[in-house]
Write a protein that holds these residues in place. Sequence first.
Motif, PDB file in Angstrom:
ATOM      1  N   LEU A  67       0.953  -1.303  -0.018  1.00 29.28           N
ATOM      2  CA  LEU A  67      -0.029   0.024  -0.036  1.00 29.28           C
ATOM      3  C   LEU A  67       0.865   1.143  -0.015  1.00 29.28           C
ATOM      4  O   LEU A  67       0.319   2.159  -0.706  1.00 29.28           O
ATOM      5  N   ASP A  68       1.928   1.226   0.796  1.00 29.12           N
ATOM      6  CA  ASP A  68       2.792   2.432   0.907  1.00 29.12           C
ATOM      7  C   ASP A  68       3.530   2.643  -0.511  1.00 29.12           C
ATOM      8  O   ASP A  68       3.848   3.828  -1.181  1.00 29.12           O
ATOM      9  N   ALA A  69       3.845   1.437  -1.341  1.00 31.72           N
ATOM     10  CA  ALA A  69       4.389   1.608  -2.570  1.00 31.72           C
ATOM     11  C   ALA A  69       3.400   2.016  -3.654  1.00 31.72           C
ATOM     12  O   ALA A  69       3.853   3.000  -4.490  1.00 31.72           O
ATOM     13  N   LEU A  70       2.300   1.740  -3.349  1.00 34.52           N
ATOM     14  CA  LEU A  70       1.122   2.067  -4.350  1.00 34.52           C
ATOM     15  C   LEU A  70       1.095   3.684  -4.018  1.00 34.52           C
ATOM     16  O   LEU A  70       0.701   4.413  -5.316  1.00 34.52           O
ATOM     17  N   ALA A  71       0.887   4.064  -2.770  1.00 30.18           N
ATOM     18  CA  ALA A  71       0.578   5.405  -2.414  1.00 30.18           C
ATOM     19  C   ALA A  71       1.799   6.418  -2.954  1.00 30.18           C
ATOM     20  O   ALA A  71       1.580   7.585  -3.335  1.00 30.18           O
ATOM     21  N   ALA A 143      -5.375  -1.287  -8.561  1.00 30.30           N
ATOM     22  CA  ALA A 143      -5.073   0.003  -8.633  1.00 30.30           C
ATOM     23  C   ALA A 143      -5.991   0.797  -9.900  1.00 30.30           C
ATOM     24  O   ALA A 143      -5.913   0.411 -10.621  1.00 30.30           O
ATOM     25  N   VAL A 144      -6.780   1.984  -9.422  1.00 31.29           N
ATOM     26  CA  VAL A 144      -7.058   2.819 -10.357  1.00 31.29           C
ATOM     27  C   VAL A 144      -6.050   3.825 -10.585  1.00 31.29           C
ATOM     28  O   VAL A 144      -5.748   4.686  -9.372  1.00 31.29           O
ATOM     29  N   LEU A 223       3.881   0.365 -13.113  1.00 31.65           N
ATOM     30  CA  LEU A 223       3.256   0.096 -11.821  1.00 31.65           C
ATOM     31  C   LEU A 223       3.269  -1.362 -11.388  1.00 31.65           C
ATOM     32  O   LEU A 223       3.549  -1.894 -10.393  1.00 31.65           O
ATOM     33  N   VAL A 224       3.291  -2.245 -12.809  1.00 36.58           N
ATOM     34  CA  VAL A 224       3.293  -3.730 -12.608  1.00 36.58           C
ATOM     35  C   VAL A 224       4.676  -4.003 -12.096  1.00 36.58           C
ATOM     36  O   VAL A 224       4.770  -4.976 -11.096  1.00 36.58           O
ATOM     37  N   GLY A 228       6.131  -5.452  -8.174  1.00 37.45           N
ATOM     38  CA  GLY A 228       6.532  -6.711  -7.773  1.00 37.45           C
ATOM     39  C   GLY A 228       5.521  -7.895  -8.516  1.00 37.45           C
ATOM     40  O   GLY A 228       5.694  -9.100  -7.916  1.00 37.45           O
ATOM     41  N   ALA A 229       4.303  -7.530  -9.407  1.00 40.27           N
ATOM     42  CA  ALA A 229       3.538  -8.446  -9.994  1.00 40.27           C
ATOM     43  C   ALA A 229       4.194  -9.445 -10.972  1.00 40.27           C
ATOM     44  O   ALA A 229       5.442  -9.037 -11.395  1.00 40.27           O
TER      45      ALA A 229
END
Length: 290
Positions: A67-71, A143-144, A223-224, A228-229
């Motif tokens: 979540l931190d990485a996404l933010a 994620a949007v 983002l992918v 790490g996806a």
Amino acid sequence: MAAPALLSLSPAVSRHPHLLFSHTHSPRHPRFTPLAASSSPSPSPSPSPSPAAGGGVFLSPSALSQLDALAAFRYEHAFPHGSLTVRALTPADDAEADVLVRLLASSFSEDVRWAPAQRYAQLLAFVIRRYLYERRGLAPHAAVLVGFYKPDAAEEGEEGEDDGDEGEMACTAEVSLDAVGAPGAPPTPTPPLEFPYICNMTVKTSLRRRGIGKQLLKACEDLVVKMGAKTRVYLHCRIIDEVPFNMYIKAGYDIVQTDSILVWLSLQKRKHLMRKELPQVSVGSETLEF
């Protein structure tokens, strides 16, 4: 077309994006919900929250890290005519979510011929708002993304919806990173749910043909990798959408499968399922090339 309360958005970026109604996702694994209040409509049922969680559920350390990485995610690109910044929509972005709802609703209503566009856009806005609320609740598994465009000094006189210092909301896309974040009923041909899937891409009408769609696609791929996806990415493209199709081909996507002609019986347009293997990026690398 099924009841509009069950919404999944369209799979492809196009001049006139389409919405596809289907059942929302019910993951087999526990859903991690951000610990944030929202004024949006109530979400779909999820695991019972802890009393101390304030309406959410406790997150594992790995989920908190994601979540931190996404933010913190940012994708930036400078054009000769301006700049684009792409980031993830967060539960605190209520104002931005309202702008995004209008962008998606207006984009789809452009191609509606069987209903008054303005009234249909209002209906779509209600349905899309509920859908986005649920999809944001699937972070960090989905994620949007929203992109903000700022013209250079020579174009500052152009009309546009200014969104504060970030600029005008110009585009959006959705990225499902794994099976938990995958759509519950993705369009056909069905992609493997355990791999990243890009969908619901659109660019604001007044800002098309400026290279924004190409950079939005790169932001999704960025983002992918940073989350790490798995690096095999899927998306759909309607056969009739030549401009997006050419963009995907130039970006390195290949056709995996194409809809049978029988999909016309369900009043849908035939689609390609396309796939790309993203370059492997070594741990600690700060430069991503796509």
